[in-house]
Scaffold this motif. Structure first.
Motif, PDB file in Angstrom:
ATOM      1  N   ALA A  23       0.802  -1.300   0.223  1.00 15.57           N
ATOM      2  CA  ALA A  23       0.033   0.090   0.083  1.00 15.57           C
ATOM      3  C   ALA A  23       0.932   0.979  -0.098  1.00 15.57           C
ATOM      4  CB  ALA A  23      -0.825  -0.035   1.210  1.00 15.57           C
ATOM      5  N   GLY A  24       2.191   1.104   0.335  1.00 14.30           N
ATOM      6  CA  GLY A  24       3.212   2.269   0.357  1.00 14.30           C
ATOM      7  C   GLY A  24       3.764   2.561  -0.755  1.00 14.30           C
ATOM      8  N   LEU A  43       5.866   5.616  -1.764  1.00 15.46           N
ATOM      9  CA  LEU A  43       5.089   6.961  -1.385  1.00 15.46           C
ATOM     10  C   LEU A  43       5.320   7.148   0.334  1.00 15.46           C
ATOM     11  CD1 LEU A  43       1.790   6.680  -3.229  1.00 15.46           C
ATOM     12  CD2 LEU A  43       4.021   7.904  -3.896  1.00 15.46           C
ATOM     13  N   ASP A  44       5.778   6.149   0.854  1.00 14.82           N
ATOM     14  CA  ASP A  44       5.855   6.138   2.494  1.00 14.82           C
ATOM     15  C   ASP A  44       7.282   6.782   2.462  1.00 14.82           C
ATOM     16  OD1 ASP A  44       5.805   6.017   4.907  1.00 14.82           O
ATOM     17  OD2 ASP A  44       6.103   3.860   5.431  1.00 14.82           O
ATOM     18  N   ARG A  45       7.654   7.883   2.234  1.00 16.95           N
ATOM     19  CA  ARG A  45       8.657   8.768   2.377  1.00 16.95           C
ATOM     20  C   ARG A  45       8.501  10.292   2.269  1.00 16.95           C
ATOM     21  NH1 ARG A  45      12.518   7.984  -3.150  1.00 16.95           N
ATOM     22  NH2 ARG A  45      11.428   5.958  -3.389  1.00 16.95           N
ATOM     23  N   PRO A  46       9.444  10.899   2.900  1.00 17.88           N
ATOM     24  CA  PRO A  46       9.341  12.433   2.817  1.00 17.88           C
ATOM     25  C   PRO A  46       8.839  13.098   1.321  1.00 17.88           C
ATOM     26  CG  PRO A  46      11.223  12.050   3.985  1.00 17.88           C
ATOM     27  CD  PRO A  46      10.898  10.628   3.306  1.00 17.88           C
ATOM     28  N   LEU A  47       8.025  14.092   1.204  1.00 13.72           N
ATOM     29  CA  LEU A  47       7.777  14.670  -0.110  1.00 13.72           C
ATOM     30  C   LEU A  47       8.793  14.910  -0.979  1.00 13.72           C
ATOM     31  CD1 LEU A  47       5.455  15.536  -2.013  1.00 13.72           C
ATOM     32  CD2 LEU A  47       5.706  17.946  -0.757  1.00 13.72           C
ATOM     33  N   ARG A  48       9.940  15.571  -0.438  1.00 12.69           N
ATOM     34  CA  ARG A  48      10.990  15.766  -1.378  1.00 12.69           C
ATOM     35  C   ARG A  48      11.818  14.681  -2.183  1.00 12.69           C
ATOM     36  NH1 ARG A  48      15.382  20.697  -0.677  1.00 12.69           N
ATOM     37  NH2 ARG A  48      16.891  19.934  -2.184  1.00 12.69           N
ATOM     38  N   GLU A  49      11.931  13.637  -1.289  1.00 12.38           N
ATOM     39  CA  GLU A  49      12.626  12.556  -1.754  1.00 12.38           C
ATOM     40  C   GLU A  49      11.518  11.703  -2.850  1.00 12.38           C
ATOM     41  OE1 GLU A  49      13.634   9.724   0.975  1.00 12.38           O
ATOM     42  OE2 GLU A  49      14.722  11.094   2.511  1.00 12.38           O
ATOM     43  N   ALA A  50      10.313  11.582  -2.594  1.00 13.43           N
ATOM     44  CA  ALA A  50       9.378  11.241  -3.652  1.00 13.43           C
ATOM     45  C   ALA A  50       9.420  11.981  -4.765  1.00 13.43           C
ATOM     46  CB  ALA A  50       7.820  11.118  -2.910  1.00 13.43           C
ATOM     47  N   ARG A  51       9.561  13.225  -4.654  1.00 10.21           N
ATOM     48  CA  ARG A  51       9.468  14.097  -5.736  1.00 10.21           C
ATOM     49  C   ARG A  51      10.678  14.148  -6.612  1.00 10.21           C
ATOM     50  NH1 ARG A  51       8.947  19.795  -3.771  1.00 10.21           N
ATOM     51  NH2 ARG A  51      11.216  19.706  -3.277  1.00 10.21           N
ATOM     52  N   ASP A  52      11.963  14.093  -6.004  1.00  9.44           N
ATOM     53  CA  ASP A  52      13.123  13.604  -6.774  1.00  9.44           C
ATOM     54  C   ASP A  52      13.096  12.446  -7.290  1.00  9.44           C
ATOM     55  OD1 ASP A  52      13.932  16.212  -5.692  1.00  9.44           O
ATOM     56  OD2 ASP A  52      15.289  15.398  -4.112  1.00  9.44           O
ATOM     57  N   ARG A  78      21.548  21.877 -14.704  1.00 12.46           N
ATOM     58  CA  ARG A  78      21.926  22.038 -13.334  1.00 12.46           C
ATOM     59  C   ARG A  78      20.725  21.106 -12.778  1.00 12.46           C
ATOM     60  NH1 ARG A  78      20.226  27.014 -12.811  1.00 12.46           N
ATOM     61  NH2 ARG A  78      22.205  27.785 -13.678  1.00 12.46           N
ATOM     62  N   LYS A  79      19.690  20.965 -13.204  1.00 15.22           N
ATOM     63  CA  LYS A  79      18.625  20.073 -12.495  1.00 15.22           C
ATOM     64  C   LYS A  79      19.085  18.602 -12.614  1.00 15.22           C
ATOM     65  CE  LYS A  79      14.473  19.624 -10.807  1.00 15.22           C
ATOM     66  NZ  LYS A  79      14.242  20.203  -9.654  1.00 15.22           N
ATOM     67  N   LEU A  80      19.757  18.026 -13.817  1.00 15.07           N
ATOM     68  CA  LEU A  80      20.165  16.521 -13.809  1.00 15.07           C
ATOM     69  C   LEU A  80      21.256  16.498 -13.107  1.00 15.07           C
ATOM     70  CD1 LEU A  80      19.794  16.426 -18.009  1.00 15.07           C
ATOM     71  CD2 LEU A  80      18.395  15.512 -16.155  1.00 15.07           C
ATOM     72  N   LYS A  81      22.234  17.490 -12.808  1.00  7.09           N
ATOM     73  CA  LYS A  81      23.463  17.065 -11.948  1.00  7.09           C
ATOM     74  C   LYS A  81      22.813  17.030 -10.533  1.00  7.09           C
ATOM     75  CE  LYS A  81      27.826  18.991 -10.653  1.00  7.09           C
ATOM     76  NZ  LYS A  81      28.810  20.155 -10.810  1.00  7.09           N
ATOM     77  N   GLN A  82      21.908  17.937 -10.107  1.00  7.45           N
ATOM     78  CA  GLN A  82      21.396  17.850  -8.720  1.00  7.45           C
ATOM     79  C   GLN A  82      20.390  16.335  -8.530  1.00  7.45           C
ATOM     80  OE1 GLN A  82      18.462  20.985  -8.367  1.00  7.45           O
ATOM     81  NE2 GLN A  82      17.491  19.925  -6.364  1.00  7.45           N
ATOM     82  N   LEU A  83      19.997  15.864  -9.481  1.00  5.18           N
ATOM     83  CA  LEU A  83      19.145  14.787  -9.435  1.00  5.18           C
ATOM     84  C   LEU A  83      20.116  13.476  -9.513  1.00  5.18           C
ATOM     85  CD1 LEU A  83      16.075  15.672 -11.371  1.00  5.18           C
ATOM     86  CD2 LEU A  83      16.259  15.399  -8.879  1.00  5.18           C
TER      87      LEU A  83
END
Length: 243
Positions: free
Chosen positions: A158-159, A182-191, A225-230
């Motif tokens: 379910a997570g 999905l059972d993780r902080p929003l920022r991690e899920a978004r990344d 910059r975005k790709l390097k950050q991710l």
């Protein structure tokens, strides 16, 4: 991919067009005047020429006429000018040019004009026929990956959420199935989502940063910059890589 000859007396224009078109996988030849253009055309036999009209020695229209008169206009020619008029464009078309680009040239117009020119001159290829089917049963191109979420199938907790969110690139095939926890902080899920999103587009466009920037609506600098950050691995998506 094609061999493209860029003829322009401005170093900045030559460098910019070379970068963009090389990023698209084309082989680029450069010339800053008519003499160099003649030599490059003879040496590399380009599939397409981007020809500036206003040059200091021999202008582009005169060179176009010369090639046409000598039977050397065996490739499509796209004229370019920052001071052109409708009359100039009509004249160039009359002598064999297939398109006219006004400077400053936008990325979208450049890529569209080049693509159309190469498609017009490419030899027709027969459509593939599935084995065992009559000749009229042509295969249809596969639909593009869906960005819509689907319910988690059995076997997923379910997570997590299994969605049609493109992520991986195995061999030359793109897979659209990716599981997101999905059972993780929003920022991690978004990344995680963003990394999968960009990896899909890089794989789909064979590593072309120009195409990915255009598709995703980001400036190239911001995209890098975005790709390097991710932490996206750019090397595996380069053209000609063994992936």
């Amino acid at each position: 991919m094609a061999t493209i000859l860029v003829v322009d007396d401005e170093l900045g224009i030559r460098a910019l067009l070379s970068e963009i078109l090389s990023d698209e996988g084309h082989t680029i030849e450069l010339a800053e005047n008519a003499a160099q253009a003649r030599a490059a055309r003879e040496r590399s036999r380009p599939d397409l020429v981007l020809l500036d009209i206003w040059m200091p020695d021999v202008d582009g229209v005169t060179l176009l006429k010369e090639w046409g008169g000598a039977g050397l206009l065996t490739m499509p020619v796209i004229m370019m000018s920052g001071h052109g008029t409708i009359d100039t464009a009509v004249e160039a078309t009359k002598f064999g040019a297939i398109a006219f680009l006004e400077k400053p040239i936008t990325l979208q117009k450049l890529l569209r004009a080049v693509e159309q020119a190469l498609v017009k001159t490419a030899p027709p290829r027969p459509a593939p026929v599935a084995p065992g089917l009559p000749s009229y049963a042509r295969t249809e191109p596969a639909a593009g990956p869906s960005l819509g979420m689907s319910a988690a199938p059995s076997g997923h907790s379910a997570g997590s959420l299994a969605g049609h969110l493109p992520a991986s690139h195995h061999g030359n095939a793109l897979t659209s199935e990716q599981t997101f926890e999905l059972d993780r902080p929003l920022r991690e899920a978004r990344d995680a989502f963003e990394k999968s999103y960009f990896e899909f587009h890089l794989a789909k466009e064979n590593g072309s940063m120009t195409r990915v920037a255009e598709k995703t609506g980001l400036e190239r600098t911001h995209l890098y910059r975005k790709l390097k950050q991710l932490g996206v691995d750019l090397s595996r998506n380069k053209r000609g890589a063994g992936s």
